[in-house]
Design a protein around this motif. Structure first.
Motif, PDB file in Angstrom:
ATOM      1  N   THR A  68      50.132  22.958  55.570  1.00 33.36           N
ATOM      2  CA  THR A  68      48.699  22.804  55.353  1.00 33.36           C
ATOM      3  C   THR A  68      48.329  23.131  53.910  1.00 33.36           C
ATOM      4  N   GLY A  69      49.311  23.088  53.059  1.00 33.07           N
ATOM      5  CA  GLY A  69      49.095  23.467  51.667  1.00 33.07           C
ATOM      6  C   GLY A  69      48.008  22.678  50.974  1.00 33.07           C
ATOM      7  N   ILE A 108      45.641  21.192  62.251  1.00 31.39           N
ATOM      8  CA  ILE A 108      47.082  20.932  62.166  1.00 31.39           C
ATOM      9  C   ILE A 108      47.869  22.084  62.770  1.00 31.39           C
ATOM     10  N   MET A 109      47.428  23.307  62.468  1.00 29.84           N
ATOM     11  CA  MET A 109      48.126  24.460  63.023  1.00 29.84           C
ATOM     12  C   MET A 109      48.003  24.490  64.541  1.00 29.84           C
ATOM     13  N   ARG A 110      46.821  24.086  65.034  1.00 33.16           N
ATOM     14  CA  ARG A 110      46.644  24.029  66.488  1.00 33.16           C
ATOM     15  C   ARG A 110      47.589  23.001  67.098  1.00 33.16           C
ATOM     16  N   LEU A 111      47.824  21.938  66.323  1.00 40.66           N
ATOM     17  CA  LEU A 111      48.766  20.904  66.766  1.00 40.66           C
ATOM     18  C   LEU A 111      50.163  21.511  66.923  1.00 40.66           C
ATOM     19  N   ASN A 135      54.347  24.056  70.437  1.00 40.34           N
ATOM     20  CA  ASN A 135      54.983  25.287  70.867  1.00 40.34           C
ATOM     21  C   ASN A 135      54.710  25.562  72.342  1.00 40.34           C
ATOM     22  N   GLU A 136      53.499  25.225  72.774  1.00 39.35           N
ATOM     23  CA  GLU A 136      53.129  25.486  74.170  1.00 39.35           C
ATOM     24  C   GLU A 136      53.962  24.661  75.139  1.00 39.35           C
ATOM     25  N   VAL A 137      54.468  23.497  74.682  1.00 44.52           N
ATOM     26  CA  VAL A 137      55.316  22.695  75.580  1.00 44.52           C
ATOM     27  C   VAL A 137      56.798  22.978  75.342  1.00 44.52           C
ATOM     28  N   GLY A 138      57.095  24.056  74.633  1.00 45.11           N
ATOM     29  CA  GLY A 138      58.491  24.491  74.578  1.00 45.11           C
ATOM     30  C   GLY A 138      59.187  24.360  73.254  1.00 45.11           C
ATOM     31  N   VAL A 139      58.523  23.772  72.277  1.00 41.04           N
ATOM     32  CA  VAL A 139      59.181  23.603  70.984  1.00 41.04           C
ATOM     33  C   VAL A 139      59.157  24.931  70.223  1.00 41.04           C
ATOM     34  N   THR A 140      60.282  25.313  69.678  1.00 40.54           N
ATOM     35  CA  THR A 140      60.341  26.499  68.825  1.00 40.54           C
ATOM     36  C   THR A 140      59.813  26.112  67.451  1.00 40.54           C
ATOM     37  N   HIS A 191      51.314  30.612  53.253  1.00 43.86           N
ATOM     38  CA  HIS A 191      50.746  31.844  52.708  1.00 43.86           C
ATOM     39  C   HIS A 191      49.247  31.920  52.984  1.00 43.86           C
ATOM     40  N   ASP A 192      48.812  31.104  53.923  1.00 44.10           N
ATOM     41  CA  ASP A 192      47.403  31.113  54.304  1.00 44.10           C
ATOM     42  C   ASP A 192      47.181  32.207  55.359  1.00 44.10           C
ATOM     43  N   LEU A 193      47.075  33.449  54.868  1.00 47.95           N
ATOM     44  CA  LEU A 193      47.013  34.577  55.790  1.00 47.95           C
ATOM     45  C   LEU A 193      45.796  34.539  56.699  1.00 47.95           C
ATOM     46  N   ALA A 194      44.689  34.089  56.146  1.00 44.92           N
ATOM     47  CA  ALA A 194      43.459  34.022  56.940  1.00 44.92           C
ATOM     48  C   ALA A 194      43.646  33.092  58.130  1.00 44.92           C
ATOM     49  N   LEU A 195      44.277  31.990  57.855  1.00 40.15           N
ATOM     50  CA  LEU A 195      44.499  31.004  58.919  1.00 40.15           C
ATOM     51  C   LEU A 195      45.429  31.571  59.994  1.00 40.15           C
ATOM     52  N   ILE A 196      46.492  32.258  59.533  1.00 36.29           N
ATOM     53  CA  ILE A 196      47.448  32.831  60.480  1.00 36.29           C
ATOM     54  C   ILE A 196      46.747  33.868  61.352  1.00 36.29           C
ATOM     55  N   GLU A 197      45.857  34.619  60.687  1.00 38.83           N
ATOM     56  CA  GLU A 197      45.059  35.609  61.414  1.00 38.83           C
ATOM     57  C   GLU A 197      44.235  34.931  62.498  1.00 38.83           C
ATOM     58  N   ARG A 198      43.586  33.856  62.099  1.00 37.81           N
ATOM     59  CA  ARG A 198      42.699  33.137  62.989  1.00 37.81           C
ATOM     60  C   ARG A 198      43.473  32.559  64.175  1.00 37.81           C
ATOM     61  N   LEU A 199      44.718  32.203  63.938  1.00 36.81           N
ATOM     62  CA  LEU A 199      45.535  31.620  64.993  1.00 36.81           C
ATOM     63  C   LEU A 199      46.204  32.686  65.847  1.00 36.81           C
ATOM     64  N   ARG A 200      46.068  33.920  65.400  1.00 49.07           N
ATOM     65  CA  ARG A 200      46.754  35.024  66.064  1.00 49.07           C
ATOM     66  C   ARG A 200      48.253  34.759  66.134  1.00 49.07           C
TER      67      ARG A 200
END
Ligand code: ATP
Ligand code: MG
Lengths: 232, 318
Positions: A165-166, A176-179, A184-189, A195-204
Motif C-alpha cells: 500500500t506504499g 487493500i489490507m482488508r482484502l 487470510n480468513e480463508v486460510g492463506v498465510t 511501515h504504515d503503523l497507523a494502518l496496522i493499528e487500525r487493522l489490529r
C-alpha cells in the motif's frame, strides 16, 4: 509455515542486512513486518521467495528448508507463493489482463478458466474495466493493485507482500489490507512488509518489528489471540 | 505447504491439460512469428543471412546432381570407336561387326560408313569448309562398339582387344574425361558435405546470436516471469519458436535464391546444350529437396536458439 533460524544475510560488499534473525509465522497466520527503511524487511521476503539465499542460518517454508530446494525446483516452489513486489514488477508491454493472467498461464490453466479467475481478481482490487490497459497508462497505486491481483489470482497458500500500500491513499490502503485479511480468513498465510503503523493499528494486525536486521519486538494486539508471532 | 481452504481448484482434467499444452504451444508458435513481424527489418536481415548460408551448399548440391545428369546423358562417351584400315571395304566391315556382335562383352555395334562420318564431323566440328577443300573423304569405316559393361576398366580392356584385330587401324576409347569428371564430381560432393557442415554451424551461430540479443533485450521481462514461477522451459519456449521461424524462413529464402540463380543460368545452358545437340537441361531443386532445405533450416534455427537460450537463460540467476 515460515521459520527463520539464526539467519544472517550479508550482501556482497555490505554490512549484514540481517544478523542472526529468528522469526516464525504459523500456517494460516497473518503478520506485518515493520521497521525503518533498511531494517531488512525486503530482505526477509526475498529469502522466503528464494530470490536471495541466506549467508548463514536456515529458512524453512512449509516444513521444507530452502537450502534443500535445487535450482530446478525453484519455479514450482514459487508458484505456491503469491508475491507482491515493492516495485510492482509488471510486464510493461502486456495489458493488465495479461499481467494478472501470467501465473495461470504458467500453471497451464485453460483459457476460459483463466479469463474467469483474472476477472475476479481484477474486480477484487477494484480495477474492473481496466483489463485492456497497459501498466504505463495506470497510476502507481493502480499498478500496485495489478501486482496484488497477479499475486492472488492463482490462490497460493502463502502470500507475501512488500509495501503493497506504499502508493495508495489511506482509504484505498485500508481496503487493500482488508482484502489481504479476507485471503487470510480463508486460510492463506500472509506476511506483509509495511511501515504504515497507523494502518496496522487500525487493522489490529500482528507485528514483527525489525531494526538493523534484528527482530526487536513481536507486538500482539489483544484481538489477535494468544498466538505468538515474533522471536521464537 | 497445505492448500488453503479457499483453494478449491477445479479438478485438473487430463484431457484439458493436454489440450492446454498444445494450445500453449500453438500460441507460442504464432506469438513468436508475431514478434519477428514486429521488427521486420532485423528479422529479414537474419533470414537473408541464413538463406544465403543455406543457398551455397544447395547450389553445390545442384552442381553435383546436374553433373551426374550430364555424365549420364553421355552414355556414348564410353563407346569404343574402332577406325578400320582404309582398305577395309564396307562389306568386310559388316562381317566383322557381325562377329563382334556375337561376343558377350559387347552390347551393340554400329557401323558408320565414311560418308556418314564425314557429314557428322562436318556438322559437329564446324570444319566443314576445310574438309570440303580436301576433295577426297579421308575417313575410314568406323565401328562404334558399346561394351556390355559400362565401367571404364571394362571398356579399356575391350579397346585393347579390338586394337589387336587385324582390321583395326585404331581403337579409341574416350572415357578418360568421364573418369576425370567423375573424380571432379566426387570432390564437389565432398565439398558439399563440408560446406553443409560449416554453413550449418554458421546458421546455428547466426540464430544463436540473434536469440542472445533477444534474450538480453527481454531480460527484465524474463526476470519477472521467473519470479512468478515460470520454469526455464516455459521461458525458453518462445525463443525456440523464434529460432524455428528464422530457420524455416531462411530455408525458404535459400530455395528461392537457388531457383532464381538457376533461372538466370538456364538460358545460357540451353544455348550450349543446343550447340552440342544435347537434350540436357538444368535440373532445379526437387520438391523433396526444397522441403529438406526448409526442414534443415528450421532444425538448425531451433538448435541455435536452444543453445543460446540454455547458455544465456542460466545467466539470469534469480
Ligand atoms: N542487493 C543488495 N546489495 C547490497 N545491499 C543490499 C541489497 N539489498 C539490500 N541491501 C541492504 O540491506 C539492508 C536491508 O535492505 P532491505 O531492502 O531489506 O530494507 P527494507 O527494510 O526493505 O527497507 P525499505 O523500507 O526502504 O524498503 C539495507 O542496508 C540495504 O542497503
Ligand atoms: Mg523494502
Amino acid at each position: 509455515m515460515i521459520r527463520l533460524q539464526n539467519v544472517v544475510k550479508r550482501y556482497p560488499g555490505g554490512r549484514d542486512a540481517l544478523s542472526n534473525l529468528n522469526m516464525h509465522l504459523a500456517t494460516g497466520d497473518m503478520a506485518f513486518l515493520t521497521g525503518p527503511s533498511g531494517a531488512g524487511k525486503s530482505t526477509i521476503l526475498k529469502l522466503i521467495g528464494l530470490i536471495e539465499r541466506p549467508t548463514r542460518g536456515q529458512v524453512v517454508i512449509g516444513g521444507e528448508a530452502t537450502s534443500r530446494i535445487s535450482r530446478r525446483r525453484i519455479p514450482a516452489f514459487r508458484r505456491r507463493i503469491g508475491m507482491v513486489f515493492q516495485d510492482h514488477k509488471l510486464l510493461a508491454d502486456r495489458s493488465v489482463f495479461d499481467n494478472v493472467a501470467l501465473p495461470l498461464v504458467i500453471a497451464g490453466v485453460g483459457h476460459r478458466e483463466t479469463a474467469r479467475r483474472v476477472r475476479a481478481a481484477v474486480d477484487q482490487v477494484g480495477l474492473s474495466g481496466k483489463e485492456k490497459m497497459l501498466p504505463a497508462m495506470l497510476s502507481t497505486g493502480e499498478q500496485q493493485r495489478v501486482g496484488i491481483a497477479r499475486a492472488v489470482v492463482a490462490t497460493p497458500p502463502l502470500l507475501i507482500a512488500d509495501e503493497p500500500t506504499g502508493n495508495l491513499d489511506p482509504e484505498l490502503s485500508f481496503e487493500i489490507m482488508r482484502l489481504f485479511k479476507r485471503f487470510n480468513e480463508v486460510g492463506v498465510t500472509v506476511l506483509i512488509a509495511s511501515h504504515d503503523l497507523a494502518l496496522i493499528e487500525r487493522l489490529r494486525g500482528r507485528r514483527i518489528s525489525l531494526r538493523e536486521g534484528h527482530v526487536v519486538a513481536g507486538y500482539e494486539p489483544a484481538a489477535a489471540g494468544g498466538r505468538h508471532a515474533g522471536p521464537t | 505447504m497445505p492448500a488453503p481452504r479457499s483453494a478449491s481448484r477445479p479438478p485438473a482434467h487430463r484431457a484439458g491439460r493436454v489440450r492446454g499444452y498444445f494450445t500453449r504451444h500453438a500460441q507460442n508458435l504464432v506469438g513468436a512469428l508475431g514478434r519477428l513481424y514486429d521488427q521486420p527489418l532485423a528479422s529479414l536481415m537474419t533470414v537473408a543471412v541464413i538463406g544465403i548460408a543455406l543457398a551455397l551448399p544447395a547450389s553445390l548440391y545442384l552442381l553435383v546432381v546436374n553433373g551426374r545428369a550430364l555424365t549420364g546423358s553421355l552414355d556414348s562417351a564410353a563407346d569404343v570407336s574402332v577406325y578400320l584400315r582404309r582398305e577395309i571395304s564396307p562389306a568386310t566391315a559388316e562381317a566383322l561387326a557381325g562377329r563382334l556382335r556375337e561376343r558377350a562383352d559387347i552390347a551393340q555395334v554400329r557401323i558408320i560408313d565414311p560418308e556418314e562420318a564425314l557429314a557428322d564431323f562436318q556438322r559437329l566440328s564446324g570444319f566443314g569448309a576445310a574438309l570440303d577443300a580436301l576433295g577426297e573423304n579421308p575417313l575410314p569405316v568406323t565401328l562404334v562398339v558399346r561394351p556390355a559393361h559400362r565401367q571404364p576398366a571394362a571398356a579399356a580392356a575391350l579397346a585393347g582387344e579390338l586394337q589387336d584385330l587385324p582390321e583395326t587401324e585404331l581403337a579409341q576409347i574416350d572415357t578418360e574425361w568421364i573418369t576425370r569428371l567423375d573424380a571432379l564430381l566426387d570432390i564437389v560432393r565432398r565439398a558439399v558435405a563440408l560446406a553443409t557442415a560449416i554453413l550449418a554451424l554458421g546458421v546455428v551461430i547466426i540464430v544463436g546470436n540473434t536469440i542472445r540479443l533477444d534474450i538480453q533485450n527481454r531480460r527484465a521481462e524474463i526476470e519477472i516471469i521467473k519470479l512468478i514461477g515460470a520454469s526455464d522451459g516455459f521461458i525458453r519456449r518462445p525463443f525456440l519458436y523464434s529460432g524455428f521461424w528464422y530457420g524455416l524462413a531462411g530455408g525458404l529464402f535459400a530455395a528461392l535464391l537457388v531457383d532464381a540463380a538457376l533461372w538466370t543460368l538456364s538460358g545460357a545452358v540451353g544455348n550450349v546444350a543446343g550447340l552440342y545437340d544435347s537434350t540436357f537441361a538444368l535440373q532445379g531443386l526437387s520438391a523433396g529437396t526444397v522441403l529438406a532445405l526448409i526442414g534443415l533450416g528450421a532444425l538448425l534455427g531451433w538448435l541455435g536458439s536452444w543453445i543460446a537460450a540454455a547458455r544465456h537463460m542460466r545467466r539470469i540467476e534469480l
